[in-house]
Design an enzyme around this catalytic site. Structure first.
Site, mmCIF file in Angstrom:
data_model
loop_
_atom_site.group_PDB
_atom_site.id
_atom_site.type_symbol
_atom_site.label_atom_id
_atom_site.label_comp_id
_atom_site.label_asym_id
_atom_site.label_seq_id
_atom_site.Cartn_x
_atom_site.Cartn_y
_atom_site.Cartn_z
ATOM 1 N N GLY A 308 1.313 -8.539 -1.102
ATOM 2 C CA GLY A 308 1.126 -8.457 -2.540
ATOM 3 C C GLY A 308 1.136 -7.033 -3.068
ATOM 4 O O GLY A 308 1.853 -6.160 -2.564
ATOM 5 N N SER A 309 0.332 -6.779 -4.077
ATOM 6 C CA SER A 309 0.398 -5.513 -4.810
ATOM 7 C C SER A 309 -0.077 -4.309 -4.021
ATOM 8 O O SER A 309 0.073 -3.171 -4.498
ATOM 9 C CB SER A 309 -0.405 -5.632 -6.110
ATOM 10 N N THR A 310 -0.663 -4.510 -2.859
ATOM 11 C CA THR A 310 -0.961 -3.333 -2.027
ATOM 12 C C THR A 310 0.337 -2.589 -1.701
ATOM 13 O O THR A 310 0.320 -1.371 -1.479
ATOM 14 C CB THR A 310 -1.661 -3.736 -0.718
#
Length: 585
Positions: A308-310
């Site tokens: 995801g957004s990591t």
């Protein structure tokens, strides 16, 4: 005419002749009987001599034999009593050791009454399988295991029974004082004390299995193995992760703490887990507990997930490192990003142009995809490869999964990968790459063994410029105080980080209402010492009822840092503002 005196004389001569002849016959019979008796005695003596000679020869043979012929079928004697080295944490706390045990065996050929033997053994071992034991004792083999690793009380009870053909053999049993606390790091062994997973298997791969095969480990003292983990910290992380899985009603959860300067793993937990003292669990009906076996799977290093957004951290680092953007750049995020018939939206769209720190703060998919589009496809792929996110990670732990990626990459793949969809990697190597973003730009392979900073520097690879790393520390700090990282902020420890909420992939499709959440944190972010990565799989609830990473993974990181920072030697600092943070860069 013969006169009377003449007849008398003749009869006397005949009488004496008969007597003389009879005497000779008696003497001959006596001699024959004596001779026969002597011959029989010689034969008997010879028979006894031959018998004793055979017995003596067999005794000599048994005495000079290298193995007991009756138990030769058990193979290498040394393998069953082979020792393993003790395992300690970095502070000398015991993690694994050997216990001296005995196992029960039988020589079926020497069993007098099988039924009686089974009945007597069952009186000491209530859970003994009567049918199986009876089958073994009725066999014609020279050796049969009846029960492995008896308790001292059981051994004493069986010895009192006095059953012939029953014996004991010394063995080793591996014991883990902490139970499941560090299960996925330590691994476990089989009944013969051979490592099957984790660091136990790693130890065997370093030559212990070869020593066992050569019979050189039974009485040879082995040097203990010291790991990099801190048992105190490991125990805290295990408790927090296990409690979070239950509290957030999740399928699984995990966390890792990594030293950014050495690559040492200080703690790593994946739940569900298992007890290495009892790696498999048997149900009352005799079947194996399949639900319990799910705990064998180490999701932190042996499973891949879309993070995801990591991944936006790596996309922005790429743009900064390749000089495609600066912290002062402005990205148009006022409208959806359209490419090849696909439309990319923002979950927290601002409907306007965003600065690079704002792209990070608002976790803008549009802004991140726009930045990624400035980089050529091969360069984007090469950058993630350089960070170790697309190739199999190298570390001591045998259970390591290989990341997956599109083949070939297309523009739409580049756009989705920029915000963490389309590439699946392991949480541990995500933490390793995250450490490189904030430690000055050095990629250091993770290790579960002690390592100094000098040793780490000798093998470290410079993957981004130090200036890029300084900019990433600023972005992590920015998001920590103004963005989704606020849920992980611990007063005095200056936590910076990035959340990641990805749609969970089930059977190749994205689930509509299930997420895989992660939080990548560094602390103290102005002078980074540790990276903490927390993950939680498919939570049904979270803080304030939310299911996103800011309400699940980030609070996990907050509690881990607040409870372990002091043990890790990080002193809190208060009263230092953002200006001081920028001066350090």
């Amino acid at each position: 005419m013969v006169t009377l005196p003449r007849l008398h004389a003749l009869r006397s001569k005949a009488h004496f002749a008969l007597v003389k002849s009879g005497s000779k016959s008696l003497v001959g019979a006596r001699k024959r009987r004596t001779s026969q008796a002597r011959q029989r005695l010689v034969v008997l003596i010879g028979f006894f001599l031959c018998t004793y000679a055979v017995i003596g020869a067999r005794l000599v043979q048994y005495g000079m034999a290298k193995e007991d012929l009756m138990t030769a079928s058990i193979g290498n004697n040394g393998s069953h009593a082979a020792s393993r080295p003790d395992i300690f944490d970095r502070n000398g706390e015991l993690l694994a050791t050997d216990l001296n045990m005995v196992s029960l065996y039988a020589e079926p050929r020497r069993i007098v009454d099988v039924d009686e033997a089974v009945e007597k053994l069952a009186s000491v071992i209530p859970e003994l399988d009567w049918a199986e034991t009876h089958r073994k004792l009725m066999s014609k083999s020279g050796f049969q295991w009846l029960r492995r690793q008896l308790t001292p009380r059981q051994q004493a009870g069986i010895m009192k029974l006095g059953v012939p053909g029953i014996g004991f053999r010394p063995e080793k049993r591996r014991f883990y004082p902490g139970g499941p606390t560090a299960a996925h790091i330590l691994g476990y062994v089989n009944i013969d004390n051979q490592g099957l997973a984790g660091m136990e298997r790693y130890i065997d791969q370093q030559g212990l299995s070869a020593l066992r095969a050569a019979g050189l480990t039974t009485d040879v003292p082995l040097s203990p193995i010291r790991l990099s983990i801190d048992l105190r910290v490991q125990n805290i992380v295990h408790e927090i992760v296990a409690d979070s899985k239950v509290a957030y009603q999740a399928e699984a959860a995990g966390a890792v703490i990594l030293d950014v300067a050495t690559g040492e793993v200080l703690a790593m937990v994946s739940v569900p887990d298992f007890n290495p003292n009892e790696p498999s669990r048997t149900l009352p009906d005799g079947s194996v507990d399949k639900e319990y076996e799910k705990g064998w799977f180490n999701r932190m290093s042996n499973a891949t997930f879309e993070m995801g957004s990591t991944f936006k951290s790596f996309t922005l680092a790429m743009g900064l490192d390749l000089d495609k953007i600066t912290l002062n750049s402005v990205v148009d995020a006022s409208k959806p990003y359209r490419l090849a018939g696909f439309t990319i939206h923002d979950d927290h769209g601002q409907g306007r142009a965003l600065t690079v720190p704002e792209v990070f703060q608002y976790s803008s998919n549009i802004g991140t995809a726009t930045i990624a589009a400035k980089v050529e496809l091969p360069d984007h792929q090469a950058f993630l490869t350089k960070l170790g996110l697309l190739s199999k990670m190298t570390t001591e732990l045998p259970e390591v999964a290989t990341p997956t990626q599109p083949r070939p990459w297309r523009k739409i793949n580049q756009a989705t990968i920029s915000f963490g969809h389309g590439v699946a990697t392991t949480p541990l190597q995500t933490a390793v790459a995250g450490a490189a973003l904030i430690n000055g730009g050095k990629l250091i392979e993770p290790t579960f063994l002690p390592r100094t900073a000098a040793e780490a520097d000798a093998t470290a690879v410079q993957v981004i410029k130090p200036s890029t790393s300084a900019n990433m520390r600023f972005l992590f700090h920015w998001n920590g105080v103004k963005g989704s990282g606020r849920s992980a902020q611990v007063p005095g420890f200056n936590v910076g980080g990035k959340t990641g909420t990805a749609d969970k992939v089930i059977n190749g499709r994205y689930a509509a209402h299930l997420n895989f959440n992660a939080f990548l944190a560094g602390f103290p972010i102005d002078r980074p010492r540790y990276v903490v990565l927390t993950v939680i799989d498919a939570p049904l609830t979270g803080e304030k009822g939310g299911r996103l990473a800011a309400y699940t993974a980030a609070p996990m990181a907050k509690e881990i840092i607040s409870r372990t920072a002091a043990l890790l030697g990080v002193q809190p600092r208060f009263g230092e503002g953002e200006g001081q943070l920028l001066v350090n860069y």
